[in-house]
Design a protein around this motif. Structure first.
Motif, short mmCIF file in Angstrom:
data_model
loop_
_atom_site.label_atom_id
_atom_site.label_comp_id
_atom_site.label_asym_id
_atom_site.label_seq_id
_atom_site.Cartn_x
_atom_site.Cartn_y
_atom_site.Cartn_z
N GLY A 101 -0.11 17.40 17.96
CA GLY A 101 0.40 16.41 16.81
C GLY A 101 1.58 16.71 16.38
N TRP A 102 2.32 17.80 16.38
CA TRP A 102 3.54 18.03 15.98
C TRP A 102 4.72 17.36 17.12
N ALA A 103 4.28 17.41 18.18
CA ALA A 103 5.27 17.11 19.51
C ALA A 103 5.08 15.34 19.52
N ALA A 104 3.85 15.01 19.14
CA ALA A 104 3.73 13.59 19.17
C ALA A 104 4.62 12.91 18.10
N LEU A 105 4.51 13.48 16.83
CA LEU A 105 5.20 12.99 15.63
C LEU A 105 6.82 13.13 16.08
N ARG A 106 7.19 14.25 16.47
CA ARG A 106 8.96 14.62 16.91
C ARG A 106 9.13 13.63 17.96
N GLU A 107 8.44 13.33 18.97
CA GLU A 107 8.97 12.48 19.91
C GLU A 107 8.24 10.99 20.01
N ARG A 108 7.61 10.88 18.92
CA ARG A 108 6.85 9.66 18.62
C ARG A 108 6.44 8.85 19.82
N PRO A 151 -3.52 13.85 26.63
CA PRO A 151 -4.82 13.72 25.95
C PRO A 151 -5.08 14.70 24.58
N LYS A 152 -4.32 15.76 24.57
CA LYS A 152 -4.15 16.57 23.39
C LYS A 152 -3.65 15.80 22.26
N ARG A 153 -2.45 15.08 22.56
CA ARG A 153 -1.80 14.65 21.51
C ARG A 153 -2.77 13.30 21.09
N LYS A 154 -3.28 12.82 21.97
CA LYS A 154 -4.25 11.57 21.48
C LYS A 154 -5.40 12.14 20.78
N LEU A 155 -6.01 13.25 21.09
CA LEU A 155 -7.01 13.69 20.37
C LEU A 155 -6.73 14.19 18.88
N ALA A 156 -5.26 14.90 18.73
CA ALA A 156 -4.91 14.93 17.40
C ALA A 156 -4.87 13.82 16.52
N LEU A 157 -4.54 12.69 17.01
CA LEU A 157 -4.05 11.55 16.59
C LEU A 157 -5.42 10.81 16.11
N VAL A 158 -6.48 10.87 17.13
CA VAL A 158 -7.72 10.46 16.84
C VAL A 158 -8.42 11.05 15.57
N ALA A 164 -12.64 30.25 12.42
CA ALA A 164 -12.79 31.38 13.41
C ALA A 164 -12.99 31.21 14.82
N TYR A 165 -13.85 30.07 14.93
CA TYR A 165 -14.35 29.42 16.08
C TYR A 165 -13.41 28.63 17.11
N PHE A 166 -12.89 27.81 16.28
CA PHE A 166 -12.00 26.88 17.00
C PHE A 166 -10.55 27.24 16.66
N TRP A 167 -10.11 28.54 16.40
CA TRP A 167 -8.76 28.78 16.22
C TRP A 167 -7.83 28.45 17.33
N ARG A 168 -8.38 28.60 18.51
CA ARG A 168 -7.37 28.19 19.52
C ARG A 168 -7.17 26.68 19.99
N ASP A 169 -8.23 25.87 19.60
CA ASP A 169 -8.08 24.41 19.56
C ASP A 169 -7.26 23.93 18.41
N VAL A 170 -7.40 24.59 17.29
CA VAL A 170 -6.57 23.95 16.01
C VAL A 170 -5.07 24.23 16.52
N LEU A 171 -4.75 25.27 16.93
CA LEU A 171 -3.37 25.43 17.12
C LEU A 171 -2.93 24.67 18.25
N GLU A 172 -3.87 24.40 19.42
CA GLU A 172 -3.30 23.52 20.57
C GLU A 172 -2.84 22.16 19.79
N LEU A 173 -4.07 21.62 19.12
CA LEU A 173 -3.96 20.26 18.46
C LEU A 173 -2.84 20.15 17.37
N LEU A 174 -2.49 21.31 16.55
CA LEU A 174 -1.53 20.96 15.56
C LEU A 174 -0.24 21.18 16.39
N GLY A 175 0.08 21.76 17.67
CA GLY A 175 1.35 21.83 18.28
C GLY A 175 1.53 20.25 18.89
#
Length: 278
Positions: free
Chosen positions: A74-81, A87-94, A61-72
């Motif tokens: 992370g998915w972009a990092a996987l799709r494009e390898r 920094p958001k892609r790196k944070l998702a991986l970390v 409930a508190y971090f829903w915006r951050d969660v959606l951004e990180l999921l997006g």
């Protein structure tokens, strides 16, 4: 009705102490014993994990915006390898990497941790003191120069291992991961925010694992009303704790929580001794 009131109290304590660096597990093990609450559900490991689902709801409930951004991201990092310098892609991986140590440690020592510290309750206050000492050292040695967008893989390794140690009641997941972030040079607010975000997948995983036991009937008879009361109380108090702590750490140290841990440890020992439970 009595069981529902107890569930609300324990749920509120869980929500507050899960996110404040004072150890929720220590309070959930010691408080029912001190108050003489011997209800099997209230004192069960399954109930505690279901309360964690309430705190998970607070995090989402508190971090829903951050969660959606990180999921997006992370998915972009996987799709494009590729992290593409994002920094958001790196944070998702970390954040994903931090799950591994706690997941392995939890699977290996789950049964031992669930039973040993409930049977050897006197150990818990002393671990509270150890956690206070670690947080004090982190405050003294941390440079507090880096924000969340500068986390790296070394942070993932150290803070991930720290999160695994939080399985011991008295250490505090938020406390030990906050301390590890401070040791790594993160600001207090960045370290706390990182600790909360990395808690989402590990709390969700632990909750789903324990829900399997309840669904299979391994947890005995479950009173849904009691369970719901505790989960809701944990969610509401958890959201408040997150909000207050992040604002507090922008301008204050963790000194008040270090002092609280020391006082709580002393009080727990005295009360347990007076109650003839040590």
């Amino acid at each position: 009705m009595q069981e529902i009131v107890q569930a609300i109290v324990i749920g509120a304590v869980q929500g507050l102490t899960e996110f404040l660096p004072v150890s929720s597990s220590a309070h959930l093990i010691v408080l029912p014993r001190l108050l003489g609450w011997d209800d099997m559900l209230i004192n069960s490991a399954e109930f505690v994990v279901m309360l964690h689902m309430g705190t998970l709801a607070a995090l989402l409930a508190y971090f829903w915006r951050d969660v959606l951004e990180l999921l997006g991201a992370g998915w972009a990092a996987l799709r494009e390898r590729s992290l593409a310098g994002d920094p958001k892609r790196k944070l998702a991986l970390v954040l994903i990497l931090t799950i591994i140590p706690a997941g392995i440690f939890g699977l290996l020592f789950e049964n031992f941790i669930d039973t040993f510290f409930r049977d050897s309750i006197i150990v818990v206050p002393f671990i509270l003191v150890v956690g206070a000492a670690i947080l004090w050292l982190a405050e003294k040695l941390g440079t507090r120069e880096r924000d969340l967008d500068r986390v790296d893989y070394a942070d993932a390794a150290l803070i991930g291992v720290a999160q695994a140690l939080a399985l011991f009641p008295g250490i505090s997941r938020s406390g030990i991961t906050l301390a590890a972030g401070l040791f790594r040079g993160l600001t207090r607010e960045a370290a706390a925010r990182f600790a909360f975000l990395m808690g989402i997948p590990i709390i969700a995983g632990a909750g789903l694992w324990k829900m399997r036991s309840i669904a299979e009937g391994d947890a005995g008879d479950v009173d849904i009303a009691v369970l719901a009361a505790g989960v809701i109380a944990a969610a509401v108090s958890g959201w408040l704790a997150i909000s207050v702590l992040l604002r507090y750490l922008r301008t204050h140290s963790t000194g008040i929580f270090i002092a609280y841990r020391l006082v709580a440890a002393a009080v727990f020992v005295v009360l347990l001794a007076l109650g003839g439970q040590i």
